[in-house]
Design a protein around this motif. Structure first.
Motif, mmCIF file in Angstrom:
data_model
loop_
_atom_site.group_PDB
_atom_site.id
_atom_site.type_symbol
_atom_site.label_atom_id
_atom_site.label_comp_id
_atom_site.label_asym_id
_atom_site.label_seq_id
_atom_site.Cartn_x
_atom_site.Cartn_y
_atom_site.Cartn_z
ATOM 1 N N SER A 116 0.860 -1.180 0.000
ATOM 2 C CA SER A 116 0.000 0.000 0.000
ATOM 3 C C SER A 116 0.902 1.238 0.000
ATOM 4 C CB SER A 116 -0.915 0.001 1.226
ATOM 5 O OG SER A 116 -0.163 0.048 2.430
ATOM 6 N N GLU A 174 -8.982 6.232 -4.259
ATOM 7 C CA GLU A 174 -9.882 5.270 -3.613
ATOM 8 C C GLU A 174 -9.113 4.171 -2.907
ATOM 9 O OE1 GLU A 174 -13.671 2.317 -4.652
ATOM 10 O OE2 GLU A 174 -12.765 3.554 -6.226
ATOM 11 N N TRP A 175 -8.003 3.709 -3.540
ATOM 12 C CA TRP A 175 -7.227 2.603 -2.988
ATOM 13 C C TRP A 175 -5.800 3.047 -2.734
ATOM 14 C CZ3 TRP A 175 -9.568 -1.593 -1.247
ATOM 15 C CH2 TRP A 175 -10.836 -1.900 -1.746
ATOM 16 N N SER A 176 -5.225 2.553 -1.649
ATOM 17 C CA SER A 176 -3.863 2.900 -1.270
ATOM 18 C C SER A 176 -2.877 1.958 -1.952
ATOM 19 C CB SER A 176 -3.705 2.793 0.253
ATOM 20 O OG SER A 176 -2.372 3.029 0.646
ATOM 21 N N GLN A 209 -10.509 -4.900 6.305
ATOM 22 C CA GLN A 209 -10.258 -3.766 5.418
ATOM 23 C C GLN A 209 -10.310 -2.484 6.231
ATOM 24 O OE1 GLN A 209 -12.554 -3.699 1.757
ATOM 25 N NE2 GLN A 209 -12.460 -1.464 1.596
ATOM 26 N N ILE A 210 -9.402 -1.556 5.938
ATOM 27 C CA ILE A 210 -9.384 -0.284 6.654
ATOM 28 C C ILE A 210 -9.305 0.868 5.664
ATOM 29 C CG2 ILE A 210 -8.277 -1.298 8.689
ATOM 30 C CD1 ILE A 210 -5.658 0.183 7.788
ATOM 31 N N GLY A 211 -9.670 2.034 6.121
ATOM 32 C CA GLY A 211 -9.460 3.254 5.375
ATOM 33 C C GLY A 211 -8.215 3.955 5.891
ATOM 34 N N THR A 212 -7.471 4.580 4.992
ATOM 35 C CA THR A 212 -6.289 5.350 5.370
ATOM 36 C C THR A 212 -6.372 6.702 4.662
ATOM 37 O OG1 THR A 212 -4.698 4.914 3.587
ATOM 38 C CG2 THR A 212 -5.062 3.140 5.197
ATOM 39 N N GLY A 229 -6.256 6.178 0.975
ATOM 40 C CA GLY A 229 -7.227 5.276 0.360
ATOM 41 C C GLY A 229 -7.386 4.004 1.176
ATOM 42 N N ASP A 230 -8.307 3.150 0.735
ATOM 43 C CA ASP A 230 -8.577 1.909 1.462
ATOM 44 C C ASP A 230 -7.505 0.865 1.193
ATOM 45 O OD1 ASP A 230 -10.868 3.118 2.323
ATOM 46 O OD2 ASP A 230 -12.245 1.846 1.203
#
Length: 210
Positions: free
Chosen positions: A62, A74-76, A156-159, A162-163
């Motif tokens: 990530s 949206e995604w890390s 799953q986590i949010g950062t 991104g997720d």
């Protein structure tokens, strides 16, 4: 600290692990070459002494640092980090070295082949998943395939970048892989989880499916 030095993605991973393992100091390793060099994969990996097992979590698939303008918000990074659980005796205070090496190899596979891994995927190494006999402390095993599922505790986590999903790699046999092809990866892992809810990879385990 400059913007370049800030690591909001790394901090987000640390935060979820601190919640799962409060007050526990992991065994952490860093990898070379460092960030930004061609051929690098992971930045680091931590192994937490959990009940009956070691819980390994990677850093680097990530986006750990400040994202670039072209990155998907949206995604890390790749949208996932890898985890692995291996057995631990009650008095063990030193995490085995082979999982650190094998997780780095899997990360290189992702980066070099541009592979977007997801739950249900499999990676067939066609050799022991422990790295035996090439790694010094790697045990012999009949497990030759890594099956992927969402880590049952981290999910799953949010950062800020991104997720990300924590993808747990679970060692299975070649016969179990064939059964997965006839049904699904999730079905076979669910059967394994009936006796092993956290899907710890036991190198001495034999096939549990017909």
């Amino acid at each position: 600290m400059t913007d370049v030095d800030e690591a909001p993605g790394w901090d987000a991973i640390d935060a979820v692990l601190a919640a799962l393992y409060p007050g526990i100091e992991p065994h952490h390793v860093g990898y070379h070459p460092p960030r930004g060099f061609v051929g690098g994969a992971l930045q680091g990996c931590s192994a937490y002494p959990a009940e009956g097992h070691w819980h390994y979590v990677t850093y680097g698939l990530s986006e750990l640092y400040q994202p670039q303008s072209e990155d998907d918000p949206e995604w890390s990074g790749w949208g996932f980090e890898l985890t692995l659980r291996v057995p631990r005796k009650p008095d063990d205070d030193q995490a085995p070295g082979w999982p650190f090496a094998m997780l780095q190899e899997l990360a290189k596979y992702v980066n070099n082949n541009q592979v977007l891994l997801k739950p249900g995927h499999r990676i067939d190494l066609r050799q022991p998943i422990t790295g035996h006999p090439h790694l010094p402390d790697a045990p012999a095993t009949e497990l030759t395939v890594y099956a992927l599922t969402m880590d049952p505790q981290l999910g799953q986590i949010g950062t800020p970048n991104g997720d990300l999903i924590f993808l747990q790699v679970v060692g299975v046999t070649a016969d179990e892989k064939e059964t997965m092809l006839a049904s699904t990866t999730a079905d076979i892992l669910a059967k394994l989880a009936e006796r092993n809810p956290l899907l710890v990879t036991y190198p001495d385990r034999r096939a549990a499916t017909p």
